[in-house]
Design an enzyme around this catalytic site. Structure first.
Site, PDB file in Angstrom:
ATOM      1  N   SER A  28       0.821  -1.215   0.000  1.00 47.39           N
ATOM      2  CA  SER A  28       0.000   0.000   0.000  1.00 47.39           C
ATOM      3  C   SER A  28       0.866   1.280   0.000  1.00 47.39           C
ATOM      4  O   SER A  28       1.630   1.505  -0.932  1.00 47.39           O
ATOM      5  CB  SER A  28      -0.941  -0.037   1.211  1.00 47.39           C
ATOM      6  OG  SER A  28      -1.934   0.943   1.119  1.00 47.39           O
ATOM      7  N   TYR A  29       0.788   2.090   1.074  1.00 49.99           N
ATOM      8  CA  TYR A  29       1.569   3.335   1.119  1.00 49.99           C
ATOM      9  C   TYR A  29       3.071   3.056   1.176  1.00 49.99           C
ATOM     10  O   TYR A  29       3.881   3.907   0.811  1.00 49.99           O
ATOM     11  CB  TYR A  29       1.151   4.184   2.329  1.00 49.99           C
ATOM     12  CG  TYR A  29       1.525   5.642   2.198  1.00 49.99           C
ATOM     13  CD1 TYR A  29       0.650   6.554   1.609  1.00 49.99           C
ATOM     14  CD2 TYR A  29       2.759   6.113   2.647  1.00 49.99           C
ATOM     15  CE1 TYR A  29       0.998   7.890   1.470  1.00 49.99           C
ATOM     16  CE2 TYR A  29       3.114   7.444   2.512  1.00 49.99           C
ATOM     17  CZ  TYR A  29       2.226   8.332   1.919  1.00 49.99           C
ATOM     18  OH  TYR A  29       2.572   9.664   1.773  1.00 49.99           O
TER      19      TYR A  29
END
Length: 370
Positions: free
Chosen positions: A247-248
């Site tokens: 994800s991030y």
């Protein structure tokens, strides 16, 4: 908002909550054997949420404990030159992380409440430790001869209670006439009374007001990734460095590439992204970075297609394949076997000085050339 909610006073141990992890790594109630119940008290969402957050803090410490005792990782304080009194964070490393001459695996989780060693708190609480933590990755990596570094990109600050500010009343040091001072004081008291009434309604339990003290050179996930690269990964002996970024964490890796392009290219062999939220346009990644990513990265994205099925992308960066699940938080766990296969093939290809003969990647690259 209910003013009569129970005290926000929760246990600080799993036993206090009457929960424990069973032999399958599932969180279960000690007496009933039932999974965790979020709505413990009906119609008290805020209280239930606070209870869930309190349990989450215990889970974080529990996972830290597993990293040290079960995975034999060392907890390393950062900044490395921190003074005794300044805010500090930490990462976890295997004993051979900096000395292993062959392979190093670096793990980066996404944004939010997760901390080092976790992919998703929700999975740890509602599913099991295998799907929600990085522990299966760490154990398999060590079994296959990798050194390991576990980043902690969300530990950006410490919280301390705000100091109480004494507001001097107008009557303390004013040369104004007594009548004027009294009128001002009356208005001030009424304003304070209204404010206190509102605060009691908004925050019935008078929770402490906290302030954040940021950790030097680690005040954001992007800063943290660069700091750990400069002070640890860049100093490692490993000929092949591999990243798994969820994800991030994928965005943080791309930012690291932008800031340290030549260094990353010289040390990193392959990058496995899992439902990464990076964007090469918004992050202004140059053509040379995009070309490198096409050759050396693969993004396992949330999709209902079978695992490793090619998934089309509008962005000209790395190949995208299905993680075999449409649940964002499960993408790392579901793509677990494919990621290790990907790293093995990339390592062998580098050794034989040939490009990886991965069907999914070569198909994707050919498609882009068309």
């Amino acid at each position: 908002m209910k003013k009569d909610e129970p005290p926000l006073d929760f246990p600080d141990t799993l036993e206090g909550f009457e929960y424990a992890f069973n032999e399958k790594g599932q969180l279960r109630h000690i007496k009933t054997g039932e999974p965790f119940v979020f709505n413990y008290r009906e119609d008290l969402h805020r209280w239930n949420q606070k209870r869930y957050e309190a349990l989450g803090e215990i889970i974080t410490k529990y996972v830290y404990d597993l990293l040290e005792k079960d995975c034999n990782l060392k907890k390393i304080a950062i900044p490395v030159d921190a003074t005794e009194n300044e805010p500090k964070s930490f990462i976890f490393m295997s004993e051979d992380a900096l000395t292993n001459p062959h392979k190093l695996m670096v793990l980066i989780h996404g944004s939010g409440v997760v901390r080092a060693g976790q992919w998703a708190r929700r999975l740890i609480i509602n599913e099991d430790l295998d799907s929600g933590t990085q522990i299966p990755f760490i154990k398999r990596a060590m079994d296959e001869g990798y050194g390991v570094i576990v980043m902690n990109p969300n530990e950006n600050y410490i919280e301390v209670e705000k100091p109480k500010i004494h507001i001097q009343s107008s009557s303390d040091s004013s040369d104004e006439p007594a009548e004027k001072r009294e009128r001002k004081d009356k208005i001030s008291k009424e304003t304070k009374k209204r404010h206190d009434f509102y605060e009691k309604y908004r925050n019935p339990q008078r929770e402490k007001e906290m302030m954040q003290l940021y950790i030097r050179e680690n005040g954001s996930p992007e800063e943290h990734a660069i700091y750990v690269w400069d002070h640890f990964i860049a100093q490692s002996a490993a000929e092949n460095v591999f990243f798994v970024a969820h994800s991030y964490g994928g965005l943080a890796f791309v930012e690291l590439m932008i800031q340290r392009e030549a260094d990353v290219k010289s040390k990193v062999t392959a990058v496995a992204l899992t439902d990464s939220v990076h964007n090469v346009w918004h992050q202004e990644a140059g053509k040379t970075i995009r070309e490198w990513m096409r050759e050396n990265c693969c993004n396992w994205v949330s999709s209902s297609e079978p695992l490793d099925t090619s998934v089309e992308s509008m962005l000209p960066d790395c190949p995208r394949v299905s993680a075999g699940t449409d649940r964002h938080e499960l993408t790392s766990w579901k793509s677990f076997p494919s990621i290790f296969k990907f790293f093995t093939e990339a390592s062998e290809a580098k050794t034989s000085s040939l490009k990886p003969a991965l069907t999914r990647r070569s198909h994707r690259i050919k498609h882009e050339e068309l």
